[in-house]
Every structure is written in structure tokens, then in C-alpha cells.
Design a protein around this motif. Structure first.
Motif, PDB file in Angstrom:
ATOM      1  N   GLN A 116      -3.686  -9.296  10.755  1.00  0.00           N
ATOM      2  CA  GLN A 116      -2.466  -8.318  10.952  1.00  0.00           C
ATOM      3  C   GLN A 116      -1.320  -8.549   9.925  1.00  0.00           C
ATOM      4  N   ILE A 117      -1.149  -9.993   9.370  1.00  0.00           N
ATOM      5  CA  ILE A 117       0.029 -10.183   8.621  1.00  0.00           C
ATOM      6  C   ILE A 117      -0.342  -9.546   7.255  1.00  0.00           C
ATOM      7  N   ALA A 118      -1.569  -9.792   6.911  1.00  0.00           N
ATOM      8  CA  ALA A 118      -2.250  -9.291   5.525  1.00  0.00           C
ATOM      9  C   ALA A 118      -2.063  -7.943   5.447  1.00  0.00           C
ATOM     10  N   ASN A 119      -2.415  -7.294   6.542  1.00  0.00           N
ATOM     11  CA  ASN A 119      -2.270  -5.424   6.168  1.00  0.00           C
ATOM     12  C   ASN A 119      -0.548  -4.973   6.315  1.00  0.00           C
ATOM     13  N   GLU A 120       0.066  -5.702   6.874  1.00  0.00           N
ATOM     14  CA  GLU A 120       1.580  -5.426   7.036  1.00  0.00           C
ATOM     15  C   GLU A 120       2.195  -5.770   5.762  1.00  0.00           C
ATOM     16  N   ALA A 121       1.632  -6.988   5.094  1.00  0.00           N
ATOM     17  CA  ALA A 121       2.045  -7.321   3.772  1.00  0.00           C
ATOM     18  C   ALA A 121       1.637  -6.433   2.622  1.00  0.00           C
ATOM     19  N   LEU A 122       0.474  -5.837   2.790  1.00  0.00           N
ATOM     20  CA  LEU A 122       0.195  -4.767   1.826  1.00  0.00           C
ATOM     21  C   LEU A 122       0.942  -3.502   1.853  1.00  0.00           C
ATOM     22  N   LYS A 123       1.461  -3.218   3.164  1.00  0.00           N
ATOM     23  CA  LYS A 123       2.356  -2.107   3.320  1.00  0.00           C
ATOM     24  C   LYS A 123       3.849  -2.195   2.650  1.00  0.00           C
ATOM     25  N   LYS A 124       4.053  -3.809   2.685  1.00  0.00           N
ATOM     26  CA  LYS A 124       5.338  -3.982   2.168  1.00  0.00           C
ATOM     27  C   LYS A 124       5.288  -4.290   0.481  1.00  0.00           C
ATOM     28  N   GLY A 125       4.016  -4.180   0.308  1.00  0.00           N
ATOM     29  CA  GLY A 125       4.224  -4.423  -1.376  1.00  0.00           C
ATOM     30  C   GLY A 125       3.415  -5.766  -1.939  1.00  0.00           C
ATOM     31  N   TYR A 126       3.167  -6.763  -1.067  1.00  0.00           N
ATOM     32  CA  TYR A 126       2.839  -7.843  -1.351  1.00  0.00           C
ATOM     33  C   TYR A 126       1.109  -7.822  -1.814  1.00  0.00           C
ATOM     34  N   LYS A 127       0.847  -8.622  -2.709  1.00  0.00           N
ATOM     35  CA  LYS A 127      -0.467  -8.852  -2.712  1.00  0.00           C
ATOM     36  C   LYS A 127      -1.033  -9.997  -1.994  1.00  0.00           C
ATOM     37  N   SER A 128      -1.858  -9.577  -0.827  1.00  0.00           N
ATOM     38  CA  SER A 128      -2.171 -10.790   0.166  1.00  0.00           C
ATOM     39  C   SER A 128      -3.723 -11.051   0.076  1.00  0.00           C
ATOM     40  N   ARG A 129      -3.966 -12.046   0.543  1.00  0.00           N
ATOM     41  CA  ARG A 129      -5.312 -12.403   0.808  1.00  0.00           C
ATOM     42  C   ARG A 129      -5.437 -13.283   2.015  1.00  0.00           C
ATOM     43  N   VAL A 130      -6.522 -13.346   2.711  1.00  0.00           N
ATOM     44  CA  VAL A 130      -6.701 -14.153   3.830  1.00  0.00           C
ATOM     45  C   VAL A 130      -8.324 -15.047   3.712  1.00  0.00           C
ATOM     46  N   SER A 131      -7.890 -16.371   4.174  1.00  0.00           N
ATOM     47  CA  SER A 131      -9.125 -17.199   4.205  1.00  0.00           C
ATOM     48  C   SER A 131      -8.818 -18.279   5.256  1.00  0.00           C
ATOM     49  N   SER A 132      -9.981 -18.668   5.733  1.00  0.00           N
ATOM     50  CA  SER A 132      -9.915 -19.980   6.571  1.00  0.00           C
ATOM     51  C   SER A 132      -9.322 -21.121   5.888  1.00  0.00           C
ATOM     52  N   LEU A 133      -8.734 -22.011   6.546  1.00  0.00           N
ATOM     53  CA  LEU A 133      -8.447 -23.393   5.909  1.00  0.00           C
ATOM     54  C   LEU A 133      -9.500 -23.924   5.113  1.00  0.00           C
TER      55      LEU A 133
END
Length: 572
Positions: free
Chosen positions: A18-35
Motif C-alpha cells: 500500500q505504501i509503495a503504491n502511494e509512493a509511486l503516485k507521489k513520484g518516488y521510486k519505490s520497491r518492496v521486499s521482505s527483510l
């Protein structure tokens, strides 16, 4: 923006996406991974957000290596230049509430990383989303301040559909592929364990055939992928005036990632049955979206009232009554929501986990689970609430199949490596499930010549003639000397309720004797009431035996030495 999660049940992973999707809308380059997938090297460019839970005091399966690594480091500059924030997920019914995320937060700060935003804490026993919102609502401002970038207050895309659905002629389709971790297992038995006519409740013994090469140990869980009921899916198709047999193709039109099968033909019925959670409580964000799509003034006003922090309408009307998005769009019929937007608001269908209640040594090629069927009056006052997976399983007849996978416990919830170690098992109701596996394993060892240490089972239910599950089997285990059984029946005596903690205190000399011989306590069941009561009783026994009046916790010391193992969950 690097977003890392530690998650056993899927909540932390879902929040991260959810955070990553919102980040993309705000112009961030985001990626998600497990620790654990990412490793312990954190970038100094951009920011790191960590969303993590605690499981019975332990890190989630996919955060074990990461936690071990950062807690073993000592250099004050190890993570110098790293900018981070931690969001913790947990349940305050557990004494270890927020233990792992707090440890991660403190350890990173101690190793030189810079905390650029407050630590968040969500409590699943209360208003989890409220705790999350306290952290999330100011997150983007903190990031913007740290990196000196502009932010827009406009909530772009709030009512724009993320998906486009194209209809096709009805046709025969291949089933959707199931994630590789799952195995198709044939149901061999599905039997009722309670006297339903007397108890008014149901517990099922479900046996499945294991695929070749798949093994398990007592203490493992079976993760079962459920399907939503026809009753639930029909409510959706009625609301949107859809034919469930309609074939659709889902295409993504907005930003962000999705769990939906994109560019794949699927019927609406299968989409609703196999892909989404339909009984999750609606979030504040869901309510905000529905309010924005409602033109009718009275209905819009009430939806907006639900978002009022002053009157706490969301907690009173949605959270406490467990109203879903489906409940709300049925109630607020003037909400002009499209089917595509409805899909966007739903989380993915998740597996449910059941303690395996058998031993593979005793039953080669077979695995059983013990399922409490959830069928209770709905908290919103509209009919019955039927648990998604328990009711799915209760209706599976022998010869049909389920998709499931073996999941080992995070903690050391297994029989001791040495047969000379005595054990105490505490498992009322379906909390007995893993101990049935323990006892079958012990019986097999006895049958093969092993001399076993002492074993005691504290088992509880309401009434010996109503919900005493596996009653005959337990009697045989005791007759054979596999274990000593001590029972507590909370409804058998009209004047006094008796629970397992009362029996533990009554047999305190036996409990003390076993523990002084190096015994291990295993406890499985309700973690919100039963386990804390048992913990209090054990601490009381210790203080009496040691003749001390301080608040010293014996159980805390037993946990440190792995002499107290839990497999507990929050009650409904």
C-alpha cells in the motif's frame, strides 16, 4: 524508497505494498521486499521504511536472519547515513506486543542510522488502523522535509479507477494458477467432533492425503487457501447487477502494483470466490473513498460522520461491528461506486493456518487438522457471521481437494529432542490440536520400544457430554501411559466455572515437580484470555513454592530458557 516487511499472516506485507503504491503516485521510486530477502545491507540513498510484526515474541519467518544480524552488531557507525522509520504491527493482548519492531527501531538507531519519522504502532486488539494512521498521515511530510522536496495536498486519483474490466462472451476457462508453495491435497475424512445438538457449535476433524515427498512434524501448521462462499459472492453480484458467469479481462489503468490476475480471462464468480477477502473490516480509507463517491446528502453526511475523529464514528459503527466494504455499499445504496473501484478496495484472499493434529510417524501419508467452525451472530446485527475458511472446510466432502502447504512454527514448538525430557501440555478446545500430534508421536515411540519421560495434558472444554473432542482417543492415550490427562469443564457445574488455570493450580505440586526435573511447558489456544490466566497461575505457583512476595515472573525466565513454548491466537 525501500520498503521492507516482516510478515507471517500478510498484514505487514499488505501495508508495505500500500505504501509503495502511494509512493509511486507521489513520484518516488519505490520497491518492496521482505527483510530477509533484502539482506542486512541498507542503502544510504533515499529512505528505508520497515513494517514488521511480532509472532509470540519471535520475528516473522522472513525477518529472522535480519533481526539476528542487526542485534549481533555493535559498531556505532554501522548504519551511518541510513535514514529510516519503523511501523510495528501487533496485538496488545500479547505480553510481547511490539517486541520485534521496537528492537529493530532501537538497534538501527544504536548502530548510527537516522530515525527521520516517528515509530508507528498498530494494535490489532483495538483500532489498528488508528495507530497506523498516526504514523502514516505525517509520513510523507517527514520524507519531504528530509529530502527538501515539494508536496501536494491534492489527493490525486482518489476516485479514478485503477482497473478497466472488459467483458467477453461466456466460455470455458482454465482455473487460475495457484502459488507454487501450495499443494493440491485430497480430503480423506471430514467428521464432526462435537455433539452439535447439545453444544450448538461445530468442530471438524479434517484429514487430507499428503502429496508424495511432503513431510511434517508435530507442531507444524497447515496453511489452507479458502474460497469465499456463494452466499457472499452473490451479495456482490446483486449489488452491482452482474451475471456471475460473465467473463472479464482486468487491465491496470492506474499506478501501483496489484495482486489481481491481469490480462487473464476470468469469470466474475471466480474472481470474487478465489481472489479477494470479502469479510475484512472496512478501513478509514475505504470509508473516505465511499463518501467521495456518494452524492445523496444524507448518506454522504453519515459516511463523513464515520470519519469524524471527535465522535469516533468509525470505531463505533465500523470497527466494533466489523462492517465490511460490502456491508457499507449495501447500506449506502446511493454510493456510485463501480465494480472496478470495489475490487480496488479489497485485500487479497489469504491462507488460514491450522495446527496439524496428527503425527506422520503414526499416519504415513496423512495429515489432519482440527477446525472450529465459526458461526456466530454478526456484530452488525445482520444475520450470522460465518468464518471464511472454517465454513469452507466444513463443507468439503471426502474426495474433493484443497490447496494447502506446510508451515513450520517460528518458535521451538516441537516435542523435545530427548525423550527423557518431561512435558506439560495446556490446550483447551481446539488448542488441543497440536498435542494430538504430540501424543500420536509419543505413542509411536512407545510402540517402538522407547521409554518416555512423564507427560501431562491439561485439557478444557465446556461440557464432557457436548464438546469433549477426541474423548475416546484421549482415554486410550491415558490407558496406554502416553500421558496423564487432567480435564476442566467450564459449563458442567451450574454454580462454578472451572478452567485449565484452576486445574493447574490444583495440581501445582505435580507441575512444580515436572518443571524441577527440566520439563517444558507447551500452551496452545486463546492468547487474549486463557494464556495470560495460565501465565498468572504459574507465576503464583512459583512465588508460593519459593516463598517470595515480589512480582518476579517465573514464566519470563522460562521463556528465556525456551521452557515455555506458545502457539496462541486472539479469540474472535
Amino acid at each position: 524508497l525501500l520498503i521492507l516487511y516482516g510478515s507471517n499472516m500478510g498484514t505487514s506485507e499488505e501495508i508495505s505494498n500500500q505504501i509503495a503504491n502511494e509512493a509511486l503516485k507521489k513520484g518516488y521510486k519505490s520497491r518492496v521486499s521482505s527483510l530477509d530477502e533484502h539482506g542486512d545491507v541498507l542503502p544510504v540513498e533515499g529512505a528505508v521504511l520497515i513494517v514488521c510484526s511480532t509472532y509470540n515474541g519471535n520475528p516473522p519467518d522472513n525477518a529472522v536472519k535480519f533481526l539476528n544480524s542487526i542485534t549481533s552488531r555493535t559498531g556505532a557507525d554501522t548504519y551511518k547515513g541510513v535514514r529510516y522509520s519503523v511501523m510495528g504491527c501487533g496485538n496488545s493482548d500479547w505480553k510481547t506486543f511490539q517486541l520485534v519492531p521496537r528492537t529493530i527501531d532501537e538497534q538501527l538507531a544504536g548502530l548510527g542510522a537516522k530515525r527521520i519519522h516517528i515509530k508507528g504502532e498498530g494494535d490489532a486488539s483495538g483500532d489498528f488502523e488508528g495507530g497506523f494512521d498516526q504514523w502514516y498521515s505525517s509520513l510523507w511530510g517527514s520524507l519531504a522535509h528530509e529530502f527538501s522536496i515539494g508536496i501536494s495536498e491534492q489527493d490525486a486519483g482518489e476516485t479514478m479507477d485503477m482497473f478497466r474490466l472488459t467483458n467477453f462472451e461466456k466460455e470455458t476457462l482454465q482455473p487460475l494458477p495457484v502459488p507454487a508453495i501450495y499443494h493440491q491435497m485430497t480430503v480423506l475424512k471430514n467428521e464432526e467432533l462435537q455433539q452439535v445438538a447439545l453444544s450448538g457449535r461445530s468442530t471438524r476433524h479434517v484429514e487430507v492425503a499428503l502429496p508424495a515427498g511432503l513431510s511434517y512434524q508435530p507442531g507444524d501448521h497447515l496453511g489452507v487457501l479458502p474460497c469465499n462462499s456463494e452466499t457472499l459472492t452473490a451479495r456482490v453480484t446483486r449489488r452491482f447487477l452482474l451475471d456471475p458467469a460473465t467473463v472479464v479481462l482486468i487491465e491496470k489503468t492506474g499506478t501501483g502494483t496489484t495482486f489481481y490476475p491481469l490480462d487473464t480471462k476470468i469469470t466474475i464468480e471466480h474472481l470474487l470466490r478465489d481472489c479477494v477477502e470479502l469479510q475484512e473490516v472496512a478501513t478509514r480509507k475505504n470509508v473516505k473513498t465511499l463518501a467521495g463517491l456518494t452524492i445523496c446528502p444524507p448518506e454522504k453526511k453519515k459516511l463523513e460522520w464515520l470519519l469524524s475523529e471527535d465522535e469516533n464514528g468509525y470505531v463505533k459503527y465500523v470497527l466494533e461491528s466489523r462492517r465490511t466494504v460490502l456491508d457499507l455499499i449495501e447500506e449506502f445504496a446511493a454510493c456510485e461506486i463501480t465494480f472496478a473501484k470495489f475490487l480496488e478496495l479489497l485485500p487479497p484472499l489469504r491462507p488460514r493456518y491450522y495446527s496439524i493434529s496428527s503425527s506422520q510417524k503414526q499416519n504415513e501419508g496423512i495429515c489432519s487438522i482440527t477446525v472450529s467452525v465459526l458461526d456466530l451472530p454478526a456484530r452488525n446485527g445482520n444475520g450470522q457471521y460465518l468464518g471464511t475458511c472454517s465454513n469452507y472446510l466444513s463443507g468439503k466432502i471426502p474426495g474433493t481437494s484443497v490447496f494447502a502447504y506446510r508451515k513450520p512454527p517460528v518458535s521451538a514448538f516441537r516435542l523435545p529432542a530427548s525423550i527423557e525430557t518431561p512435558i506439560i501440555m495446556i490446550g483447551p478446545g481446539t488448542g488441543f490440536a497440536p498435542f494430538r500430534g504430540f501424543l500420536e508421536e509419543r505413542k509411536w515411540l512407545m510402540d517402538n520400544g522407547a521409554g518416555l519421560a512423564e507427560s501431562v495434558l491439561f485439557y478444557g472444554c465446556r461440557h464432557p457430554e457436548q464438546d469433549y473432542i477426541y474423548k475416546d482417543e484421549l482415554a486410550e492415550f491415558e490407558r496406554r501411559g502416553v500421558t496423564k490427562i487432567i480435564t476442566a469443564f467450564s459449563r458442567a457445574n451450574a454454580t462454578q466455572k472451572e478452567y485449565v488455570q484452576h486445574k493447574i493450580y490444583q495440581h501445582k505440586n505435580l507441575v512444580w515437580q515436572i518443571m524441577m526435573q527440566g520439563g517444558i511447558i507447551f500452551i496452545c489456544g486463546d492468547g487474549s484470555r486463557m494464556e495470560p490466566d495460565v501465565r498468572h497461575t504459574l507465576d503464583t505457583i512459583y512465588r508460593e513454592k519459593m516463598n517470595i512476595t515480589t512480582s518476579f515472573s517465573w514464566v519470563d525466565e522460562l521463556i528465556k530458557t525456551q521452557k515455555y513454548q506458545t502457539d496462541v491466537w486472539a479469540s474472535f
